[in-house]
Design a protein around this motif. Sequence first.
Motif, PDB file in Angstrom:
ATOM      1  N   TYR A  17       2.202  -0.496   2.214  1.00 25.77           N
ATOM      2  CA  TYR A  17       1.907   0.535   3.185  1.00 25.77           C
ATOM      3  C   TYR A  17       2.776   0.341   4.418  1.00 25.77           C
ATOM      4  O   TYR A  17       3.114  -0.780   4.784  1.00 25.77           O
TER       5      TYR A  17
ATOM      6  N   GLN B 237       2.750   1.147   8.511  1.00 27.48           N
ATOM      7  CA  GLN B 237       1.873   1.534   9.612  1.00 27.48           C
ATOM      8  C   GLN B 237       2.669   1.601  10.908  1.00 27.48           C
ATOM      9  O   GLN B 237       3.101   0.570  11.433  1.00 27.48           O
TER      10      GLN B 237
ATOM     11  N   GLN C  95      -1.103   4.673  14.418  1.00 20.99           N
ATOM     12  CA  GLN C  95      -1.447   5.521  13.278  1.00 20.99           C
ATOM     13  C   GLN C  95      -2.065   4.691  12.163  1.00 20.99           C
ATOM     14  O   GLN C  95      -1.988   3.463  12.160  1.00 20.99           O
ATOM     15  N   GLY C  96      -2.662   5.381  11.218  1.00 19.49           N
ATOM     16  CA  GLY C  96      -3.158   4.692  10.041  1.00 19.49           C
ATOM     17  C   GLY C  96      -2.021   4.391   9.082  1.00 19.49           C
ATOM     18  O   GLY C  96      -0.948   4.985   9.158  1.00 19.49           O
ATOM     19  N   PRO C  97      -2.227   3.454   8.162  1.00 19.85           N
ATOM     20  CA  PRO C  97      -1.182   3.126   7.183  1.00 19.85           C
ATOM     21  C   PRO C  97      -0.838   4.319   6.278  1.00 19.85           C
ATOM     22  O   PRO C  97      -1.693   5.163   6.001  1.00 19.85           O
TER      23      PRO C  97
ATOM     24  N   PHE D 153       0.859   5.218   2.493  1.00 22.90           N
ATOM     25  CA  PHE D 153       1.133   4.626   1.189  1.00 22.90           C
ATOM     26  C   PHE D 153       2.603   4.749   0.818  1.00 22.90           C
ATOM     27  O   PHE D 153       3.191   5.836   0.905  1.00 22.90           O
TER      28      PHE D 153
ATOM     29  N   ARG E 278       3.004   2.157 -10.444  1.00 21.07           N
ATOM     30  CA  ARG E 278       1.903   3.035 -10.825  1.00 21.07           C
ATOM     31  C   ARG E 278       1.720   4.176  -9.825  1.00 21.07           C
ATOM     32  O   ARG E 278       0.996   5.117 -10.115  1.00 21.07           O
ATOM     33  N   GLY E 279       2.360   4.065  -8.684  1.00 17.41           N
ATOM     34  CA  GLY E 279       2.227   5.117  -7.691  1.00 17.41           C
ATOM     35  C   GLY E 279       3.330   5.035  -6.661  1.00 17.41           C
ATOM     36  O   GLY E 279       3.836   3.953  -6.349  1.00 17.41           O
ATOM     37  N   ARG E 280       3.729   6.196  -6.172  1.00 16.80           N
ATOM     38  CA  ARG E 280       4.782   6.265  -5.169  1.00 16.80           C
ATOM     39  C   ARG E 280       4.389   7.307  -4.137  1.00 16.80           C
ATOM     40  O   ARG E 280       4.009   8.430  -4.491  1.00 16.80           O
ATOM     41  N   GLY E 281       4.494   6.943  -2.860  1.00 18.51           N
ATOM     42  CA  GLY E 281       4.176   7.867  -1.777  1.00 18.51           C
ATOM     43  C   GLY E 281       5.374   8.700  -1.401  1.00 18.51           C
ATOM     44  O   GLY E 281       6.435   8.660  -2.044  1.00 18.51           O
TER      45      GLY E 281
ATOM     46  N   LEU F 129       4.859  -1.708  11.090  1.00 19.75           N
ATOM     47  CA  LEU F 129       4.218  -2.849  10.451  1.00 19.75           C
ATOM     48  C   LEU F 129       4.111  -2.527   8.966  1.00 19.75           C
ATOM     49  O   LEU F 129       3.535  -1.497   8.597  1.00 19.75           O
TER      50      LEU F 129
ATOM     51  N   LEU G 232       2.604  -3.416   5.427  1.00 22.59           N
ATOM     52  CA  LEU G 232       1.434  -4.113   4.913  1.00 22.59           C
ATOM     53  C   LEU G 232       1.461  -4.177   3.401  1.00 22.59           C
ATOM     54  O   LEU G 232       1.844  -3.213   2.731  1.00 22.59           O
TER      55      LEU G 232
END
Lengths: 114, 112
Positions: free
Chosen positions: A35, A37, A41-43, A45, A55-58, A88, A90
């Motif tokens: 993630y 951040q 703001q919030g993290p 993905f 398995r996943g891509r933002g 940051l 994560l």
Amino acid sequence: DAGVTQSPTHLIKTRGQHVTLRCSPISGHKSVSWYQQVLGQGPQFIFQYYEKEERGRGNFPDRFSARQFPNYSSELNVNALLLGDSALYLCASSLSAQSYTEAFFGQGTRLTVV
Amino acid sequence: EDQVTQSPEALRLQEGESSSLNCSYTVSGLRGLFWYRQDPGKGPEFLFTLYSAGEEKEKERLKATLTKKESFLHITAPKPEDSATYLCAVQAAGDSNYQLIWGAGTKLIIKP
């Protein structure tokens, strides 16, 4: 037991350079997620890997890539750094790919691009 | 579009003054709603997972509740060490990425 370990903790890079961030999950955890951040703001993905497969891509540009190794540790690579990549980063570790019930985060890598 | 909104952005309380933080969400089917605590410069620390409307969970001075549109994090008689940013995140049932969608957080400051 050791928690999620990320390295380095802080990093300063110049625009256009490349960076590699590392993450070691909790022993027995096979899923690693990354993630970004930005301050205040919030993290957001970036990627999820499980059993060494993506398995996943933002919604991030192709400058961002990642991989997971046989020991389940992971690397996040960012090419052609931009000022806006300062954030940051994560890493989250969990047993399975489908649930965050047991997800634990590392302390993060603070990347500053100048 | 799946999204999470947290309010207020910041909350200042006196030690012992109880209050609630709000997390409103819009998702195409909820797989889970998560509350995390984040201290400055550190990664999020897991607090609770809620799965269905009506569910409640407690931990020390914190209690999380869930309805079909929002979740509340109630803090009772807070202490200065409860000061942190509280983040809410959801996992959508139809999301093949299995990603968490996060709110921007509520910064909680407890003054002695």
